[in-house]
Scaffold this motif. Structure first.
Motif, PDB file in Angstrom:
ATOM      1  N   ILE A  97       9.612  22.281  52.985  1.00  0.00           N
ATOM      2  CA  ILE A  97      10.923  22.086  53.622  1.00  0.00           C
ATOM      3  C   ILE A  97      12.056  22.094  52.609  1.00  0.00           C
ATOM      4  O   ILE A  97      13.188  22.465  52.941  1.00  0.00           O
ATOM      5  CB  ILE A  97      10.943  20.785  54.470  1.00  0.00           C
ATOM      6  CG1 ILE A  97      12.181  20.724  55.367  1.00  0.00           C
ATOM      7  CG2 ILE A  97      10.861  19.559  53.591  1.00  0.00           C
ATOM      8  CD1 ILE A  97      12.165  21.665  56.528  1.00  0.00           C
ATOM      9  N   GLU A  98      11.761  21.687  51.378  1.00  0.00           N
ATOM     10  CA  GLU A  98      12.831  21.646  50.381  1.00  0.00           C
ATOM     11  C   GLU A  98      12.848  22.886  49.486  1.00  0.00           C
ATOM     12  O   GLU A  98      13.613  22.944  48.519  1.00  0.00           O
ATOM     13  CB  GLU A  98      12.697  20.380  49.520  1.00  0.00           C
ATOM     14  CG  GLU A  98      12.949  19.104  50.321  1.00  0.00           C
ATOM     15  CD  GLU A  98      13.004  17.877  49.432  1.00  0.00           C
ATOM     16  OE1 GLU A  98      12.951  18.018  48.199  1.00  0.00           O
ATOM     17  OE2 GLU A  98      13.097  16.767  49.982  1.00  0.00           O
TER      18      GLU A  98
ATOM     19  N   GLY B  82      19.493  27.920  51.528  1.00  0.00           N
ATOM     20  CA  GLY B  82      18.783  27.587  50.294  1.00  0.00           C
ATOM     21  C   GLY B  82      19.684  26.898  49.288  1.00  0.00           C
ATOM     22  O   GLY B  82      19.283  25.944  48.618  1.00  0.00           O
ATOM     23  N   LYS B  83      20.903  27.377  49.191  1.00  0.00           N
ATOM     24  CA  LYS B  83      21.861  26.781  48.254  1.00  0.00           C
ATOM     25  C   LYS B  83      22.205  25.349  48.684  1.00  0.00           C
ATOM     26  O   LYS B  83      22.348  24.448  47.850  1.00  0.00           O
ATOM     27  CB  LYS B  83      23.109  27.653  48.190  1.00  0.00           C
ATOM     28  CG  LYS B  83      23.910  27.528  46.915  1.00  0.00           C
ATOM     29  CD  LYS B  83      23.112  27.781  45.648  1.00  0.00           C
ATOM     30  CE  LYS B  83      22.933  29.236  45.335  1.00  0.00           C
ATOM     31  NZ  LYS B  83      22.249  29.430  44.015  1.00  0.00           N
ATOM     32  N   LEU B  84      22.337  25.149  49.989  1.00  0.00           N
ATOM     33  CA  LEU B  84      22.634  23.803  50.497  1.00  0.00           C
ATOM     34  C   LEU B  84      21.473  22.849  50.219  1.00  0.00           C
ATOM     35  O   LEU B  84      21.691  21.675  49.901  1.00  0.00           O
ATOM     36  CB  LEU B  84      22.919  23.854  51.998  1.00  0.00           C
ATOM     37  CG  LEU B  84      24.203  24.567  52.418  1.00  0.00           C
ATOM     38  CD1 LEU B  84      24.269  24.706  53.936  1.00  0.00           C
ATOM     39  CD2 LEU B  84      25.434  23.820  51.905  1.00  0.00           C
ATOM     40  N   ILE B  85      20.258  23.355  50.338  1.00  0.00           N
ATOM     41  CA  ILE B  85      19.080  22.528  50.063  1.00  0.00           C
ATOM     42  C   ILE B  85      19.072  22.102  48.595  1.00  0.00           C
ATOM     43  O   ILE B  85      18.820  20.940  48.264  1.00  0.00           O
ATOM     44  CB  ILE B  85      17.784  23.288  50.406  1.00  0.00           C
ATOM     45  CG1 ILE B  85      17.660  23.458  51.924  1.00  0.00           C
ATOM     46  CG2 ILE B  85      16.556  22.575  49.847  1.00  0.00           C
ATOM     47  CD1 ILE B  85      16.630  24.484  52.337  1.00  0.00           C
ATOM     48  N   THR B  86      19.346  23.042  47.717  1.00  0.00           N
ATOM     49  CA  THR B  86      19.403  22.722  46.287  1.00  0.00           C
ATOM     50  C   THR B  86      20.502  21.695  46.022  1.00  0.00           C
ATOM     51  O   THR B  86      20.326  20.773  45.221  1.00  0.00           O
ATOM     52  CB  THR B  86      19.638  23.995  45.461  1.00  0.00           C
ATOM     53  OG1 THR B  86      18.603  24.937  45.754  1.00  0.00           O
ATOM     54  CG2 THR B  86      19.637  23.692  43.969  1.00  0.00           C
ATOM     55  N   PHE B  87      21.625  21.837  46.699  1.00  0.00           N
ATOM     56  CA  PHE B  87      22.726  20.885  46.547  1.00  0.00           C
ATOM     57  C   PHE B  87      22.287  19.497  47.001  1.00  0.00           C
ATOM     58  O   PHE B  87      22.560  18.495  46.342  1.00  0.00           O
ATOM     59  CB  PHE B  87      23.943  21.359  47.346  1.00  0.00           C
ATOM     60  CG  PHE B  87      25.128  20.420  47.296  1.00  0.00           C
ATOM     61  CD1 PHE B  87      25.747  19.989  48.459  1.00  0.00           C
ATOM     62  CD2 PHE B  87      25.644  19.987  46.078  1.00  0.00           C
ATOM     63  CE1 PHE B  87      26.846  19.134  48.414  1.00  0.00           C
ATOM     64  CE2 PHE B  87      26.735  19.127  46.016  1.00  0.00           C
ATOM     65  CZ  PHE B  87      27.337  18.697  47.194  1.00  0.00           C
ATOM     66  N   GLU B 109      21.975  25.341  65.530  1.00  0.00           N
ATOM     67  CA  GLU B 109      20.697  25.914  65.959  1.00  0.00           C
ATOM     68  C   GLU B 109      19.916  26.466  64.763  1.00  0.00           C
ATOM     69  O   GLU B 109      18.691  26.377  64.724  1.00  0.00           O
ATOM     70  CB  GLU B 109      20.917  27.010  67.002  1.00  0.00           C
ATOM     71  CG  GLU B 109      19.615  27.454  67.645  1.00  0.00           C
ATOM     72  CD  GLU B 109      19.817  28.478  68.740  1.00  0.00           C
ATOM     73  OE1 GLU B 109      20.952  28.978  68.903  1.00  0.00           O
ATOM     74  OE2 GLU B 109      18.815  28.799  69.422  1.00  0.00           O
ATOM     75  N   VAL B 110      20.618  27.043  63.811  1.00  0.00           N
ATOM     76  CA  VAL B 110      19.958  27.544  62.600  1.00  0.00           C
ATOM     77  C   VAL B 110      19.285  26.383  61.862  1.00  0.00           C
ATOM     78  O   VAL B 110      18.146  26.488  61.409  1.00  0.00           O
ATOM     79  CB  VAL B 110      20.958  28.260  61.674  1.00  0.00           C
ATOM     80  CG1 VAL B 110      20.264  28.717  60.395  1.00  0.00           C
ATOM     81  CG2 VAL B 110      21.595  29.446  62.387  1.00  0.00           C
ATOM     82  N   PHE B 111      19.994  25.265  61.751  1.00  0.00           N
ATOM     83  CA  PHE B 111      19.402  24.080  61.110  1.00  0.00           C
ATOM     84  C   PHE B 111      18.200  23.582  61.915  1.00  0.00           C
ATOM     85  O   PHE B 111      17.194  23.154  61.358  1.00  0.00           O
ATOM     86  CB  PHE B 111      20.441  22.956  60.992  1.00  0.00           C
ATOM     87  CG  PHE B 111      21.409  23.144  59.851  1.00  0.00           C
ATOM     88  CD1 PHE B 111      22.562  23.891  60.008  1.00  0.00           C
ATOM     89  CD2 PHE B 111      21.155  22.580  58.609  1.00  0.00           C
ATOM     90  CE1 PHE B 111      23.454  24.074  58.957  1.00  0.00           C
ATOM     91  CE2 PHE B 111      22.043  22.753  57.551  1.00  0.00           C
ATOM     92  CZ  PHE B 111      23.192  23.500  57.733  1.00  0.00           C
ATOM     93  N   ALA B 112      18.318  23.610  63.230  1.00  0.00           N
ATOM     94  CA  ALA B 112      17.240  23.104  64.076  1.00  0.00           C
ATOM     95  C   ALA B 112      16.003  24.007  64.010  1.00  0.00           C
ATOM     96  O   ALA B 112      14.875  23.525  63.910  1.00  0.00           O
ATOM     97  CB  ALA B 112      17.722  22.978  65.516  1.00  0.00           C
ATOM     98  N   ARG B 115      14.252  23.342  60.963  1.00  0.00           N
ATOM     99  CA  ARG B 115      13.981  21.899  60.830  1.00  0.00           C
ATOM    100  C   ARG B 115      14.824  21.245  59.730  1.00  0.00           C
ATOM    101  O   ARG B 115      14.545  20.110  59.324  1.00  0.00           O
ATOM    102  CB  ARG B 115      12.497  21.621  60.556  1.00  0.00           C
ATOM    103  CG  ARG B 115      11.568  22.259  61.542  1.00  0.00           C
ATOM    104  CD  ARG B 115      11.483  21.476  62.845  1.00  0.00           C
ATOM    105  NE  ARG B 115      10.814  22.249  63.873  1.00  0.00           N
ATOM    106  CZ  ARG B 115       9.497  22.308  64.038  1.00  0.00           C
ATOM    107  NH1 ARG B 115       8.691  21.618  63.235  1.00  0.00           N
ATOM    108  NH2 ARG B 115       8.982  23.050  64.993  1.00  0.00           N
ATOM    109  N   LEU B 116      15.841  21.929  59.276  1.00  0.00           N
ATOM    110  CA  LEU B 116      16.695  21.355  58.239  1.00  0.00           C
ATOM    111  C   LEU B 116      17.627  20.291  58.821  1.00  0.00           C
ATOM    112  O   LEU B 116      18.285  19.564  58.068  1.00  0.00           O
ATOM    113  CB  LEU B 116      17.491  22.447  57.540  1.00  0.00           C
ATOM    114  CG  LEU B 116      16.631  23.379  56.691  1.00  0.00           C
ATOM    115  CD1 LEU B 116      17.471  24.522  56.134  1.00  0.00           C
ATOM    116  CD2 LEU B 116      15.978  22.617  55.539  1.00  0.00           C
TER     117      LEU B 116
END
Lengths: 136, 133
Positions: A97-98, B82-87, B109-112, B115-116
């Motif tokens: 997930i990450e 991906g960039k937001l996840i790294t942030f 919806e993209v986040f859902a 599952r982000l």
């Protein structure tokens, strides 16, 4: 029918994507369907450039699509060795997930009515049927 | 001194403004509110710049409370996610707080789908976020 051959440079398809978006609006597609088509094209072509062709600009991505009031059809092919889409890791699992990548395929499948790969795995065909009842 | 800027702090403000091309920064007390300049976040170069600007907020500027306001965002690619996840990882590593707000339904919806929506703290708007910070 739109048919384009792109060098494997990220973003090279964006002008075509804008043109296709305008055409979908002209044909009366609802915004949520248009969003889904944009996502599928963006992810499939970016995957072909990044993973299929390794961003080698000497390699080409072939993009073909046709659209009418009811259906969007597109094919994206790269010059890579292909992959097995059924063996891709689940990006929603706790261990993934990450991870910064690995979500493109999931998004394509979520927004398209049908998604097919050729046997090699270097061509994807995507079909979206327009929402008959309109968007929510 | 001849040639010195007549407005104290202006040089620094101009320098700070010119650092950020992909985001707009505002302060609400000790909370940094970030808005995105791009309505469609999909260009690779822009995404890289966006990442650098966001990372700077926590890694160099040591901001401890950050709101990412998505009201301008109409589209974002998985590369942007991906960039937001790294942030988010950098925020956590710096023991800071990050809340996403004003996300349109199609973006949510993209986040859902990915599952982000479970990874990020998401609130309806800035007021809701500020109330929890």
């Amino acid at each position: 029918m739109i048919e384009q051959k792109y060098p494997s440079r990220l973003g090279v398809h964006h002008a075509t994507l804008e043109r296709l978006t305008r055409e979908l609006r002209r044909l009366g597609w609802c915004e949520c369907d248009i969003f889904g088509v944009q996502m599928a094209i963006e992810e499939s072509i970016s995957n072909a450039i990044r993973h299929g062709n390794g961003q080698d600009e000497s390699k080409r991505v072939l993009f073909r699509c046709k659209v009418d009031t009811q259906e969007f059809w597109a094919e994206v092919c790269d010059e890579g060795f292909g992959f097995n889409p059924s063996q891709m890791p689940d990006p929603t699992s706790p261990e993934n997930i990450e991870a910064p990548g690995g979500r493109g395929l999931m998004l394509i499948r979520a927004y398209m009515s049908d998604v097919y790969y050729n046997d090699v795995g270097n061509c994807v065909t995507m079909v979206k049927r327009s929402s008959s009842a309109g968007c929510d | 001194m001849e040639g010195a800027c007549p407005f104290p702090g202006l040089d620094e403000l101009v320098t700070e403004m010119s650092i950020y091309r992909r985001v707009q920064i505002a302060e609400s007390g000790d909370v940094t509110v970030v808005k995105f300049v791009d309505r469609k976040i999909l260009d690779e170069v822009n995404i890289q710049e966006l990442g650098q600007e966001l990372f700077k907020l926590v890694e160099q500027d040591n901001r401890q409370k950050v709101i990412l306001n998505f009201s301008n965002v109409e589209f974002l690619s998985s590369a942007a996610l991906g960039k937001l996840i790294t942030f988010e990882k950098k925020v956590r590593k710096n023991s800071a707080i990050l809340i996403l707000t004003n996300i349109r339904p199609e973006i949510y919806e993209v986040f859902a789908i990915t599952r982000l929506n479970k990874l990020f703290a998401i609130k309806n708007d800035e007021a809701d976020a500020l109330a929890t910070m």
